[in-house]
Design a protein around this motif. Structure first.
Motif, PDB file in Angstrom:
ATOM      1  N   VAL A   1     -43.132 -39.992 -35.082  1.00 60.37           N
ATOM      2  CA  VAL A   1     -42.968 -38.961 -34.048  1.00 60.37           C
ATOM      3  C   VAL A   1     -41.954 -39.383 -32.984  1.00 60.37           C
ATOM      4  O   VAL A   1     -41.024 -38.631 -32.679  1.00 60.37           O
ATOM      5  N   PRO A   2     -42.064 -40.596 -32.403  1.00 55.19           N
ATOM      6  CA  PRO A   2     -41.025 -41.003 -31.445  1.00 55.19           C
ATOM      7  C   PRO A   2     -39.645 -41.100 -32.084  1.00 55.19           C
ATOM      8  O   PRO A   2     -38.638 -40.752 -31.447  1.00 55.19           O
ATOM      9  N   ALA A   3     -39.570 -41.564 -33.338  1.00 56.09           N
ATOM     10  CA  ALA A   3     -38.273 -41.668 -33.999  1.00 56.09           C
ATOM     11  C   ALA A   3     -37.645 -40.289 -34.184  1.00 56.09           C
ATOM     12  O   ALA A   3     -36.432 -40.104 -34.005  1.00 56.09           O
ATOM     13  N   THR A   4     -38.470 -39.305 -34.535  1.00 54.83           N
ATOM     14  CA  THR A   4     -37.957 -37.939 -34.689  1.00 54.83           C
ATOM     15  C   THR A   4     -37.483 -37.384 -33.351  1.00 54.83           C
ATOM     16  O   THR A   4     -36.427 -36.738 -33.271  1.00 54.83           O
ATOM     17  N   ALA A   5     -38.247 -37.643 -32.295  1.00 53.08           N
ATOM     18  CA  ALA A   5     -37.838 -37.177 -30.964  1.00 53.08           C
ATOM     19  C   ALA A   5     -36.520 -37.815 -30.545  1.00 53.08           C
ATOM     20  O   ALA A   5     -35.630 -37.141 -30.001  1.00 53.08           O
ATOM     21  N   LEU A   6     -36.373 -39.116 -30.816  1.00 53.36           N
ATOM     22  CA  LEU A   6     -35.117 -39.790 -30.474  1.00 53.36           C
ATOM     23  C   LEU A   6     -33.959 -39.238 -31.296  1.00 53.36           C
ATOM     24  O   LEU A   6     -32.838 -39.097 -30.791  1.00 53.36           O
TER      25      LEU A   6
ATOM     26  N   LEU B   1     -15.853 -28.576 -35.755  1.00 54.04           N
ATOM     27  CA  LEU B   1     -16.911 -29.037 -34.855  1.00 54.04           C
ATOM     28  C   LEU B   1     -18.213 -29.264 -35.602  1.00 54.04           C
ATOM     29  O   LEU B   1     -18.866 -30.311 -35.457  1.00 54.04           O
ATOM     30  N   ILE B   2     -18.609 -28.294 -36.412  1.00 54.43           N
ATOM     31  CA  ILE B   2     -19.865 -28.428 -37.159  1.00 54.43           C
ATOM     32  C   ILE B   2     -19.746 -29.522 -38.213  1.00 54.43           C
ATOM     33  O   ILE B   2     -20.697 -30.279 -38.470  1.00 54.43           O
ATOM     34  N   GLY B   3     -18.564 -29.641 -38.826  1.00 49.70           N
ATOM     35  CA  GLY B   3     -18.353 -30.723 -39.781  1.00 49.70           C
ATOM     36  C   GLY B   3     -18.517 -32.090 -39.131  1.00 49.70           C
ATOM     37  O   GLY B   3     -19.158 -32.986 -39.689  1.00 49.70           O
ATOM     38  N   ALA B   4     -17.940 -32.254 -37.936  1.00 49.75           N
ATOM     39  CA  ALA B   4     -18.088 -33.525 -37.212  1.00 49.75           C
ATOM     40  C   ALA B   4     -19.546 -33.770 -36.833  1.00 49.75           C
ATOM     41  O   ALA B   4     -20.038 -34.909 -36.894  1.00 49.75           O
ATOM     42  N   LEU B   5     -20.253 -32.712 -36.444  1.00 52.07           N
ATOM     43  CA  LEU B   5     -21.661 -32.848 -36.085  1.00 52.07           C
ATOM     44  C   LEU B   5     -22.489 -33.305 -37.275  1.00 52.07           C
ATOM     45  O   LEU B   5     -23.324 -34.219 -37.163  1.00 52.07           O
ATOM     46  N   LEU B   6     -22.264 -32.696 -38.437  1.00 56.13           N
ATOM     47  CA  LEU B   6     -23.031 -33.067 -39.625  1.00 56.13           C
ATOM     48  C   LEU B   6     -22.716 -34.494 -40.065  1.00 56.13           C
ATOM     49  O   LEU B   6     -23.612 -35.242 -40.467  1.00 56.13           O
ATOM     50  N   LEU B   7     -21.435 -34.883 -39.971  1.00 54.85           N
ATOM     51  CA  LEU B   7     -21.072 -36.259 -40.319  1.00 54.85           C
ATOM     52  C   LEU B   7     -21.750 -37.258 -39.378  1.00 54.85           C
ATOM     53  O   LEU B   7     -22.269 -38.291 -39.815  1.00 54.85           O
ATOM     54  N   GLY B   8     -21.742 -36.934 -38.087  1.00 54.33           N
ATOM     55  CA  GLY B   8     -22.356 -37.826 -37.116  1.00 54.33           C
ATOM     56  C   GLY B   8     -23.854 -37.937 -37.277  1.00 54.33           C
ATOM     57  O   GLY B   8     -24.446 -38.994 -37.001  1.00 54.33           O
ATOM     58  N   GLN B   9     -24.476 -36.848 -37.729  1.00 53.82           N
ATOM     59  CA  GLN B   9     -25.931 -36.872 -37.900  1.00 53.82           C
ATOM     60  C   GLN B   9     -26.371 -37.671 -39.114  1.00 53.82           C
ATOM     61  O   GLN B   9     -27.540 -38.062 -39.201  1.00 53.82           O
ATOM     62  N   LEU B  10     -25.451 -37.900 -40.054  1.00 55.59           N
ATOM     63  CA  LEU B  10     -25.831 -38.641 -41.256  1.00 55.59           C
ATOM     64  C   LEU B  10     -26.371 -40.026 -40.905  1.00 55.59           C
ATOM     65  O   LEU B  10     -27.380 -40.468 -41.468  1.00 55.59           O
ATOM     66  N   ALA B  11     -25.693 -40.703 -39.979  1.00 52.70           N
ATOM     67  CA  ALA B  11     -26.157 -42.041 -39.587  1.00 52.70           C
ATOM     68  C   ALA B  11     -27.548 -41.961 -38.974  1.00 52.70           C
ATOM     69  O   ALA B  11     -28.429 -42.784 -39.287  1.00 52.70           O
ATOM     70  N   GLY B  12     -27.771 -40.979 -38.103  1.00 54.08           N
ATOM     71  CA  GLY B  12     -29.090 -40.820 -37.508  1.00 54.08           C
ATOM     72  C   GLY B  12     -30.153 -40.513 -38.543  1.00 54.08           C
ATOM     73  O   GLY B  12     -31.284 -41.006 -38.458  1.00 54.08           O
ATOM     74  N   LEU B  13     -29.806 -39.691 -39.521  1.00 53.05           N
ATOM     75  CA  LEU B  13     -30.759 -39.354 -40.575  1.00 53.05           C
ATOM     76  C   LEU B  13     -31.106 -40.586 -41.415  1.00 53.05           C
ATOM     77  O   LEU B  13     -32.253 -40.760 -41.838  1.00 53.05           O
ATOM     78  N   LEU B  14     -30.109 -41.436 -41.676  1.00 58.22           N
ATOM     79  CA  LEU B  14     -30.369 -42.658 -42.444  1.00 58.22           C
ATOM     80  C   LEU B  14     -31.322 -43.583 -41.684  1.00 58.22           C
ATOM     81  O   LEU B  14     -32.239 -44.168 -42.270  1.00 58.22           O
TER      82      LEU B  14
ATOM     83  N   ALA C   1     -29.066 -36.032 -31.670  1.00 55.81           N
ATOM     84  CA  ALA C   1     -28.300 -34.896 -32.175  1.00 55.81           C
ATOM     85  C   ALA C   1     -27.804 -34.021 -31.027  1.00 55.81           C
ATOM     86  O   ALA C   1     -26.663 -33.517 -31.049  1.00 55.81           O
ATOM     87  N   TRP C   2     -28.640 -33.838 -30.025  1.00 53.07           N
ATOM     88  CA  TRP C   2     -28.267 -33.061 -28.836  1.00 53.07           C
ATOM     89  C   TRP C   2     -27.112 -33.746 -28.106  1.00 53.07           C
ATOM     90  O   TRP C   2     -26.126 -33.109 -27.711  1.00 53.07           O
ATOM     91  N   ALA C   3     -27.230 -35.069 -27.918  1.00 53.49           N
ATOM     92  CA  ALA C   3     -26.170 -35.822 -27.240  1.00 53.49           C
ATOM     93  C   ALA C   3     -24.890 -35.819 -28.065  1.00 53.49           C
ATOM     94  O   ALA C   3     -23.781 -35.708 -27.514  1.00 53.49           O
ATOM     95  N   LEU C   4     -25.016 -35.942 -29.373  1.00 49.22           N
ATOM     96  CA  LEU C   4     -23.845 -35.911 -30.244  1.00 49.22           C
ATOM     97  C   LEU C   4     -23.123 -34.578 -30.138  1.00 49.22           C
ATOM     98  O   LEU C   4     -21.891 -34.527 -30.027  1.00 49.22           O
ATOM     99  N   ALA C   5     -23.890 -33.476 -30.158  1.00 51.70           N
ATOM    100  CA  ALA C   5     -23.274 -32.148 -30.029  1.00 51.70           C
ATOM    101  C   ALA C   5     -22.555 -32.010 -28.690  1.00 51.70           C
ATOM    102  O   ALA C   5     -21.455 -31.443 -28.614  1.00 51.70           O
ATOM    103  N   THR C   6     -23.164 -32.537 -27.618  1.00 55.74           N
ATOM    104  CA  THR C   6     -22.531 -32.468 -26.300  1.00 55.74           C
ATOM    105  C   THR C   6     -21.263 -33.303 -26.267  1.00 55.74           C
ATOM    106  O   THR C   6     -20.232 -32.867 -25.734  1.00 55.74           O
ATOM    107  N   ALA C   7     -21.310 -34.522 -26.815  1.00 53.90           N
ATOM    108  CA  ALA C   7     -20.134 -35.386 -26.829  1.00 53.90           C
ATOM    109  C   ALA C   7     -19.007 -34.754 -27.641  1.00 53.90           C
ATOM    110  O   ALA C   7     -17.830 -34.822 -27.252  1.00 53.90           O
TER     111      ALA C   7
END
Length: 270
Positions: free
Chosen positions: A89-94, A48-61, A99-105
C-alpha cells in the motif's frame, strides 16, 4: 508604441502580442489558459504521453519488485498477509505520487518549447524533466502535507470527521496557495521549500483566480479521460490516466506562466 491600420471600420490599433507557440506572450485570460492547455495537448500530446509512459516504466518495475518481495514474505511468515498489505500500500501510494510528479516535471519541461513553438521529442522531454523530478516530487509532497496534514493528523488521533470539518477551508486555502509550487520547482530549478514560497508569492492577490482556473482544468481532464475511455475501449483505459495526469499540469503550467507575465513583465519564456 507602434500601431497599425485596421480595415474593419478603420482606425489605429496597437499591434497584437507575438504568438510563436500555444499562447500569446502576454498576460492571459482563463479561456486562453484552458484553451492553451488543450492546444498544447493537441500539438505535443503524443510525445508528452509517450515520455510519461516511458518514465513510469521504471516506477512500475520498482513497484513490481516490492510486490514480489511482499508476496514472498506472505508465504514465509505467519503475519505475511499483513506484511504484504503494509508494504504494497505505501509503495503504491509512492508510485502514484511519483507518477504525479513525473507528469508535472514533463509538463514543466514542455513549457518553453510549447510557448515558443519549438519542436521536442519524447526522449528529449524525459531527459529535460528527469533531473527535476526529485524537487518536483518534494514540492508536491510538501504542498499535500501542508493542505491535508492537519486533518489527517486529527483523524489519526481519533477525532470524528465532523470535528475535522472546520479544517476543510484551511486545507483548500493552502492547497490553492501552493498549487504552483511543483511547476516552480521544475521551471525555476528551485528546492521544494523555495518552490512553496515562490508559489505563495505568485498566487498572492490572485487566489480566487487560481482556484477558478485549476478546478475547471481538473474537470476538463476528467471529461476528456471519460470520453477517451468510452470511445477507445482498452486503448482508452491506458490513455485516460495519462490525460488525468497531464492535462491539469499543462493548465497549471500556463497559469504559472500567466502569473509570471503579470507580476514580472520583463520575464521571457526562453
Amino acid at each position: 508604441m507602434a500601431q497599425h491600420w485596421t480595415h474593419r471600420g478603420g482606425g489605429w490599433l496597437p499591434p497584437q502580442s507575438p504568438r510563436p507557440g500555444v499562447i500569446p506572450l502576454r498576460p492571459l485570460g482563463p479561456r486562453e489558459i484552458l484553451g492553451g492547455a488543450l492546444t498544447t495537448l493537441g500539438r505535443y500530446g503524443g510525445r508528452l504521453i509517450g515520455a510519461l509512459l516511458l518514465g513510469q516504466l521504471a516506477g512500475l518495475l520498482v513497484l513490481a519488485a516490492v510486490a514480489g518481495a511482499a508476496t514472498l514474505a506472505s508465504l514465509t511468515r505467519t503475519a505475511g498477509s499483513r506484511a504484504f498489505v503494509y508494504t504494497l500500500v505505501p509503495a503504491t501510494a509512492l508510485f502514484l505520487l511519483f507518477a504525479w510528479a513525473l507528469a508535472t516535471a514533463l509538463a514543466t519541461a514542455l513549457l518553453r518549447p510549447a510557448v515558443l513553438g519549438r519542436p521536442v521529442t519524447a526522449l528529449g522531454l524525459l531527459r529535460a524533466a528527469a533531473p527535476r523530478i526529485p524537487a518536483v516530487f518534494g514540492a508536491r509532497l510538501l504542498a499535500l502535507m501542508a493542505a491535508a496534514g492537519p486533518a489527517a493528523a486529527a483523524l489519526a488521533v481519533g477525532l470524528p470527521p465532523l470535528a475535522v470539518l472546520p479544517l476543510a477551508p484551511v486545507a483548500l486555502w493552502l492547497g490553492v496557495l501552493f498549487a504552483l509550487a511543483p511547476t516552480a520547482a521544475g521551471y525555476e530549478v528551485l528546492g521544494p521549500v523555495a518552490a512553496l514560497r515562490r508559489s505563495a508569492r505568485l498566487v498572492r492577490g490572485a487566489w480566487w483566480r487560481t482556484l477558478g482556473i485549476t478546478v475547471p482544468a481538473g474537470a476538463l481532464a476528467l471529461g476528456a479521460a471519460y470520453a477517451v475511455q468510452s470511445w477507445f475501449g482498452v486503448l482508452g483505459s491506458l490513455l485516460a490516466p495519462a490525460l488525468l495526469l497531464t492535462l491539469p499540469q499543462l493548465g497549471a503550467g500556463l497559469l504559472y506562466m500567466d502569473r509570471l507575465l503579470r507580476r514580472e513583465p520583463g520575464v521571457t519564456p526562453g
